[in-house]
Design a protein around this motif. Structure first.
Motif, mmCIF file in Angstrom:
data_model
loop_
_atom_site.group_PDB
_atom_site.id
_atom_site.type_symbol
_atom_site.label_atom_id
_atom_site.label_comp_id
_atom_site.label_asym_id
_atom_site.label_seq_id
_atom_site.Cartn_x
_atom_site.Cartn_y
_atom_site.Cartn_z
ATOM 1 N N TRP A 123 0.812 -1.219 0.000
ATOM 2 C CA TRP A 123 0.000 0.000 0.000
ATOM 3 C C TRP A 123 0.849 1.275 0.000
ATOM 4 N N LEU A 124 2.149 1.144 0.245
ATOM 5 C CA LEU A 124 3.033 2.305 0.226
ATOM 6 C C LEU A 124 3.289 2.753 -1.219
ATOM 7 N N ARG A 125 3.719 3.993 -1.388
ATOM 8 C CA ARG A 125 4.141 4.435 -2.711
ATOM 9 C C ARG A 125 5.389 3.634 -3.106
ATOM 10 N N GLY A 126 5.344 3.025 -4.259
ATOM 11 C CA GLY A 126 6.421 2.115 -4.650
ATOM 12 C C GLY A 126 6.382 0.816 -3.881
ATOM 13 N N ILE A 131 13.961 2.973 -3.555
ATOM 14 C CA ILE A 131 12.612 2.982 -4.155
ATOM 15 C C ILE A 131 11.835 4.199 -3.682
ATOM 16 N N THR A 132 11.943 4.512 -2.391
ATOM 17 C CA THR A 132 11.258 5.686 -1.845
ATOM 18 C C THR A 132 11.732 6.962 -2.533
ATOM 19 N N LEU A 133 13.041 7.097 -2.717
ATOM 20 C CA LEU A 133 13.578 8.287 -3.373
ATOM 21 C C LEU A 133 13.111 8.380 -4.830
ATOM 22 N N PRO A 136 6.410 10.312 -8.784
ATOM 23 C CA PRO A 136 5.343 9.529 -8.148
ATOM 24 C C PRO A 136 4.663 8.549 -9.094
ATOM 25 N N ALA A 137 4.609 8.848 -10.375
ATOM 26 C CA ALA A 137 3.943 7.956 -11.329
ATOM 27 C C ALA A 137 4.723 6.666 -11.563
ATOM 28 N N ALA A 138 6.021 6.670 -11.196
ATOM 29 C CA ALA A 138 6.830 5.473 -11.430
ATOM 30 C C ALA A 138 6.406 4.315 -10.537
ATOM 31 N N ARG A 157 18.900 1.365 -16.841
ATOM 32 C CA ARG A 157 18.549 2.651 -16.227
ATOM 33 C C ARG A 157 17.830 2.427 -14.899
ATOM 34 N N GLY A 158 17.017 1.388 -14.834
ATOM 35 C CA GLY A 158 16.275 1.100 -13.610
ATOM 36 C C GLY A 158 17.151 0.629 -12.466
ATOM 37 N N VAL A 159 18.268 -0.052 -12.778
ATOM 38 C CA VAL A 159 19.114 -0.560 -11.693
ATOM 39 C C VAL A 159 20.065 0.503 -11.145
ATOM 40 N N LEU A 160 20.204 1.633 -11.819
ATOM 41 C CA LEU A 160 21.165 2.650 -11.380
ATOM 42 C C LEU A 160 20.936 3.110 -9.932
ATOM 43 N N PRO A 161 19.671 3.447 -9.512
ATOM 44 C CA PRO A 161 19.491 3.849 -8.109
ATOM 45 C C PRO A 161 19.878 2.744 -7.123
#
Length: 434
Positions: free
Chosen positions: A94-97, A195-197, A203-205, A402-406
């Motif tokens: 239920w959390l964002r992300g 993920i939070t960052l 937010p749409a991600a 690109r997704g794994v960079l964070p």
């Protein structure tokens, strides 16, 4: 030609063979055998091949590998891994992300029974990626979370990486398993923070998932309880001294098989596939260990590790300067090599250097495994990225990278914390074995 030059030539030939797609274990075995043949003749090379092959495969501690692999394969075949993801989804979805965070938690839990980053990424990816797609998650965040979460299988015990490190360095498998617990939890938390960052910036991600009532959360947790119990029994048994790592692997595999049969989730076909997958994976790992066992004496004959160690020590960089060079070497190699290949090739070279500058061997095992994990999501190879690509066929490779960079940055933060505060890795094994 000097022995040192022969050693460098042997390593170069090994890398060429790997580039030509020869299996890693065979490339190391060929380099070690023919290098010894050149240095000491056929009698010495043949004796090395026979004795090292036998001693490597007869090592009782290696029994832990097929048992934990079987445990993970049976758990996956019986659908227990889906229950882990569903429990994580119920509590944090239920959390964002939240679905991406649930994927990380599911990977961390499944890593505690599989010991393999590839198996973890594939198993959780098949469950989590369709759910994140259904809720409108960006492809980059969804695939990045699964690719990064899968690397936890190489760190959270029972880790195949720790087993091989222990065999190569003659350290305690039990201590290494215990040393991986807190760093594994810390890395899980760093991934969730990443993920939070990401979702704060975009937010749409990662939109919020549906809220789950508290009774249903506990029901989902109860459905995952059998596999959680196996994790607690096997890892807790090692910590309490009830089991050796090999015995814990046997108990864990036995419990998972009994639960799968009792639940009616394991028929003859699924059991046969799980055993066949276990045999294939075990054979691959044993071949790598045999290759390393033949290569390492050759490198010792050439004085290559000792010469490199003396050069690094005489450079006046200090212990942490030497450590930085080792980490940078791992990061560069991670762009081109598989994680297990990196481990077996580099540990005989780097381990004596690390011990000479005064670092703890158990702590360095954790550092090495985390850096190798980073290589698993680093382009252009990034093994886990290719694994996730096989599950998410419609997502471009560039999007996954690109997704794994964070998450790569989160791993760097985790690594820095363990370097600055070594007790994160050492507090449990020191308490256990003092």
């Amino acid at each position: 030609m000097s022995d040192f030059a022969i050693g460098l030539g042997g390593l170069g030939a090994m890398f060429v063979l790997m580039i030509l797609r020869m299996p890693v274990g065979m490339a190391m075995l060929a380099a070690g055998y023919f290098g010894t043949l050149i240095l000491n003749g056929s009698r010495s090379a043949n004796a090395l091949l026979v004795t090292e092959t036998f001693s490597a495969t007869a090592n009782y501690s290696l029994t832990v590998v097929p048992l934990f692999i079987l445990m993970g394969n049976i758990a996956s075949a019986a659908g227990f891994s889906r229950r882990l993801y569903e429990a994580a989804f119920a509590w944090v979805g239920w959390l964002r992300g939240g679905l991406a965070s649930a994927s990380i938690v599911g990977c961390a839990a499944f890593a505690a029974v599989s010991g393999s980053s590839v198996a973890t990424a594939v198993t959780i990816g098949r469950v989590a990626l369709p759910e994140m797609k259904r809720f409108g998650y960006s492809d980059a965040l969804a695939t990045g979370a699964v690719a990064a979460g899968g690397t936890l299988g190489f760190l959270i015990p029972p880790s195949t990486g720790f087993v091989i490190y222990a065999i190569l360095t003659e350290e305690s498998i039990g201590q290494l398993f215990m040393a991986g617990i807190l760093p594994g939890l810390l890395l899980t938390a760093c991934f969730m923070a990443a993920i939070t960052l990401v979702t704060l910036v975009d937010p749409a991600a990662g939109p919020r998932g549906p809220g789950v009532p508290l009774p249903e959360r506990f029901l989902a947790l109860a459905r995952a309880l059998p596999l959680i119990t196996v994790i607690i029994v096997s890892i807790g048994g090692i910590y309490l001294g009830v089991f050796t790592p090999v015995e814990a692997a046997g108990v864990g595999a036995g419990l998972v098989i009994i639960m799968a049969v009792a639940a009616g989730k394991l028929d003859r076909a699924l059991a046969g596939k799980a055993v066949a997958d276990t045999v294939r994976t075990t054979a691959m790992l044993y071949l790598i260990i045999i290759g390393a066992s033949v290569l390492n004496p050759f490198l010792a004959l050439t004085q290559l590790p000792a010469t490199l160690g003396e050069a690094m020590m005489s450079a006046g960089l200090g212990p942490y300067g030497v450590l930085l060079l080792v980490v940078l070497a791992y990061l560069v190699l991670g762009m081109f090599m598989d994680g297990l290949a990196m481990l077996v090739v580099t540990i005989p070279i780097f381990f004596p250097i690390i011990i000479a500058v005064g670092f703890d061997p158990i702590w360095f095992g954790v550092i090495a495994v985390i850096v190798i994990e980073m290589g698993m999501i680093t382009p252009p190879v990034g093994l886990n990225v290719f694994v996730v690509k096989s599950v998410a066929r419609d997502v471009p490779m560039a999007t996954i990278f690109r997704g794994v960079l964070p998450f790569w940055c989160a791993m760097a933060v985790c690594l820095l914390l363990i370097v600055l505060f070594p007790q994160i890795a050492l507090v449990i094994p020191q308490a256990m074995f003092r």
